[in-house]
Motif scaffolding. Structure first.
Motif, PDB file in Angstrom:
ATOM      1  N   MET A   1      25.607 -10.818  26.168  1.00 40.53           N
ATOM      2  CA  MET A   1      26.121  -9.552  25.707  1.00 40.53           C
ATOM      3  C   MET A   1      27.273  -9.821  24.739  1.00 40.53           C
ATOM      4  SD  MET A   1      27.790  -6.547  28.088  1.00 40.53           S
ATOM      5  CE  MET A   1      28.018  -7.571  29.482  1.00 40.53           C
ATOM      6  N   PRO A   2      26.972  -9.997  23.467  1.00 40.91           N
ATOM      7  CA  PRO A   2      28.017 -10.282  22.482  1.00 40.91           C
ATOM      8  C   PRO A   2      28.990  -9.102  22.312  1.00 40.91           C
ATOM      9  CG  PRO A   2      25.849 -10.807  21.608  1.00 40.91           C
ATOM     10  CD  PRO A   2      25.643 -10.062  22.888  1.00 40.91           C
ATOM     11  N   VAL A   3      30.263  -9.372  22.500  1.00 44.59           N
ATOM     12  CA  VAL A   3      31.297  -8.369  22.230  1.00 44.59           C
ATOM     13  C   VAL A   3      31.616  -8.453  20.748  1.00 44.59           C
ATOM     14  CG1 VAL A   3      33.666  -7.649  22.684  1.00 44.59           C
ATOM     15  CG2 VAL A   3      32.235  -8.496  24.561  1.00 44.59           C
ATOM     16  N   VAL A   4      31.450  -7.335  20.058  1.00 42.76           N
ATOM     17  CA  VAL A   4      31.666  -7.305  18.613  1.00 42.76           C
ATOM     18  C   VAL A   4      33.144  -7.120  18.303  1.00 42.76           C
ATOM     19  CG1 VAL A   4      31.036  -6.145  16.466  1.00 42.76           C
ATOM     20  CG2 VAL A   4      29.337  -6.415  18.274  1.00 42.76           C
ATOM     21  N   PHE A   5      33.788  -6.183  19.009  1.00 41.60           N
ATOM     22  CA  PHE A   5      35.226  -5.990  18.852  1.00 41.60           C
ATOM     23  C   PHE A   5      35.759  -5.189  20.028  1.00 41.60           C
ATOM     24  CE2 PHE A   5      33.491  -2.198  16.887  1.00 41.60           C
ATOM     25  CZ  PHE A   5      34.403  -1.190  17.139  1.00 41.60           C
ATOM     26  N   ARG A   6      37.075  -5.184  20.134  1.00 45.05           N
ATOM     27  CA  ARG A   6      37.765  -4.390  21.150  1.00 45.05           C
ATOM     28  C   ARG A   6      38.688  -3.417  20.433  1.00 45.05           C
ATOM     29  NH1 ARG A   6      37.237  -6.806  26.266  1.00 45.05           N
ATOM     30  NH2 ARG A   6      36.328  -8.878  26.135  1.00 45.05           N
ATOM     31  N   TYR A   7      38.782  -2.239  21.008  1.00 49.61           N
ATOM     32  CA  TYR A   7      39.658  -1.199  20.469  1.00 49.61           C
ATOM     33  C   TYR A   7      40.326  -0.551  21.665  1.00 49.61           C
ATOM     34  CZ  TYR A   7      40.973   3.369  18.594  1.00 49.61           C
ATOM     35  OH  TYR A   7      41.663   4.506  18.259  1.00 49.61           O
ATOM     36  N   LYS A   8      41.660  -0.650  21.715  1.00 55.00           N
ATOM     37  CA  LYS A   8      42.424  -0.181  22.873  1.00 55.00           C
ATOM     38  C   LYS A   8      41.830  -0.828  24.119  1.00 55.00           C
ATOM     39  CE  LYS A   8      44.147   4.033  20.756  1.00 55.00           C
ATOM     40  NZ  LYS A   8      44.298   5.476  20.872  1.00 55.00           N
ATOM     41  N   SER A   9      41.422  -0.035  25.103  1.00 55.23           N
ATOM     42  CA  SER A   9      40.854  -0.611  26.334  1.00 55.23           C
ATOM     43  C   SER A   9      39.328  -0.633  26.313  1.00 55.23           C
ATOM     44  CB  SER A   9      41.342   0.186  27.542  1.00 55.23           C
ATOM     45  OG  SER A   9      40.878   1.523  27.461  1.00 55.23           O
ATOM     46  N   PHE A  10      38.720  -0.417  25.150  1.00 56.21           N
ATOM     47  CA  PHE A  10      37.268  -0.316  25.042  1.00 56.21           C
ATOM     48  C   PHE A  10      36.663  -1.598  24.481  1.00 56.21           C
ATOM     49  CE2 PHE A  10      39.092   3.905  24.408  1.00 56.21           C
ATOM     50  CZ  PHE A  10      38.525   4.567  25.475  1.00 56.21           C
ATOM     51  N   ARG A  11      35.492  -1.921  24.991  1.00 57.73           N
ATOM     52  CA  ARG A  11      34.731  -3.087  24.535  1.00 57.73           C
ATOM     53  C   ARG A  11      33.485  -2.574  23.822  1.00 57.73           C
ATOM     54  NH1 ARG A  11      31.650  -6.297  28.472  1.00 57.73           N
ATOM     55  NH2 ARG A  11      32.393  -4.623  29.782  1.00 57.73           N
ATOM     56  N   PHE A  12      33.264  -3.006  22.592  1.00 54.71           N
ATOM     57  CA  PHE A  12      32.106  -2.610  21.789  1.00 54.71           C
ATOM     58  C   PHE A  12      31.165  -3.814  21.743  1.00 54.71           C
ATOM     59  CE2 PHE A  12      35.393   0.265  20.755  1.00 54.71           C
ATOM     60  CZ  PHE A  12      34.817   1.419  20.264  1.00 54.71           C
ATOM     61  N   PHE A  13      29.931  -3.622  22.171  1.00 51.12           N
ATOM     62  CA  PHE A  13      29.036  -4.758  22.348  1.00 51.12           C
ATOM     63  C   PHE A  13      27.583  -4.318  22.203  1.00 51.12           C
ATOM     64  CE2 PHE A  13      29.435  -2.688  26.380  1.00 51.12           C
ATOM     65  CZ  PHE A  13      28.184  -2.771  26.955  1.00 51.12           C
ATOM     66  N   PHE A  14      26.687  -5.295  22.173  1.00 50.80           N
ATOM     67  CA  PHE A  14      25.258  -5.022  22.288  1.00 50.80           C
ATOM     68  C   PHE A  14      24.657  -6.054  23.212  1.00 50.80           C
ATOM     69  CE2 PHE A  14      25.895  -7.223  18.220  1.00 50.80           C
ATOM     70  CZ  PHE A  14      25.153  -8.376  18.413  1.00 50.80           C
ATOM     71  N   TYR A  15      23.480  -5.765  23.715  1.00 52.36           N
ATOM     72  CA  TYR A  15      22.784  -6.675  24.608  1.00 52.36           C
ATOM     73  C   TYR A  15      21.917  -7.622  23.794  1.00 52.36           C
ATOM     74  CZ  TYR A  15      24.219  -3.553  28.342  1.00 52.36           C
ATOM     75  OH  TYR A  15      24.961  -2.805  29.223  1.00 52.36           O
ATOM     76  N   SER A  16      21.829  -8.863  24.230  1.00 49.92           N
ATOM     77  CA  SER A  16      21.005  -9.840  23.518  1.00 49.92           C
ATOM     78  C   SER A  16      19.529  -9.485  23.586  1.00 49.92           C
ATOM     79  CB  SER A  16      21.228 -11.237  24.087  1.00 49.92           C
ATOM     80  OG  SER A  16      22.518 -11.679  23.756  1.00 49.92           O
ATOM     81  N   ASN A  17      19.099  -8.875  24.657  1.00 47.47           N
ATOM     82  CA  ASN A  17      17.711  -8.430  24.793  1.00 47.47           C
ATOM     83  C   ASN A  17      17.684  -6.921  24.619  1.00 47.47           C
ATOM     84  OD1 ASN A  17      15.132  -7.802  25.436  1.00 47.47           O
ATOM     85  ND2 ASN A  17      15.218  -8.519  27.542  1.00 47.47           N
ATOM     86  N   GLU A  18      17.470  -6.464  23.418  1.00 43.77           N
ATOM     87  CA  GLU A  18      17.514  -5.037  23.099  1.00 43.77           C
ATOM     88  C   GLU A  18      16.131  -4.400  23.089  1.00 43.77           C
ATOM     89  OE1 GLU A  18      19.879  -2.915  22.968  1.00 43.77           O
ATOM     90  OE2 GLU A  18      21.675  -4.106  22.743  1.00 43.77           O
ATOM     91  N   GLY A  19      15.246  -4.858  23.950  1.00 40.03           N
ATOM     92  CA  GLY A  19      13.934  -4.225  24.077  1.00 40.03           C
ATOM     93  C   GLY A  19      12.871  -4.937  23.277  1.00 40.03           C
ATOM     94  N   ASN A  20      11.649  -4.591  23.572  1.00 39.76           N
ATOM     95  CA  ASN A  20      10.501  -5.153  22.872  1.00 39.76           C
ATOM     96  C   ASN A  20       9.512  -4.027  22.619  1.00 39.76           C
ATOM     97  OD1 ASN A  20       8.686  -6.858  21.734  1.00 39.76           O
ATOM     98  ND2 ASN A  20       8.037  -7.815  23.654  1.00 39.76           N
TER      99      ASN A  20
END
Length: 80
Positions: free
Chosen positions: A1-20
């Motif tokens: 689950m790569p974290v792209v960036f953080r803003y305040k107390s929030f984590r912005f990310f995507f899952y490595s397996n985003e469906g097929n």
């Protein structure tokens, strides 16, 4: 689950397996109050959320818009 960036107390990310097949480009946000998902195209818009109030969702959407280039670059690098 790569974290792209953080803003305040929030984590912005995507899952490595985003469906097929893989879902369209989007970003997940998680914080103590809940989580949300934003689609990036054709414009940034809320896909779904749980636990965040409307004001927080607007702030999160603005953070996604501000960091859209970074999100797209990270997505493309990760899934290339």
């Amino acid at each position: 689950m790569p974290v792209v960036f953080r803003y305040k107390s929030f984590r912005f990310f995507f899952y490595s397996n985003e469906g097929n097949p893989r879902e369209a480009m989007h970003i997940h946000v998680r914080g103590a109050e809940g989580e949300a998902k934003f689609w990036l195209t054709p414009t940034v818009y809320l896909a779904d959320s749980d636990g965040f109030d409307a004001r927080t969702l607007r702030e999160l959407r603005d953070a996604v818009i501000t960091n859209k280039d970074l999100i797209e670059r990270t997505w493309n690098d990760h899934f290339a």
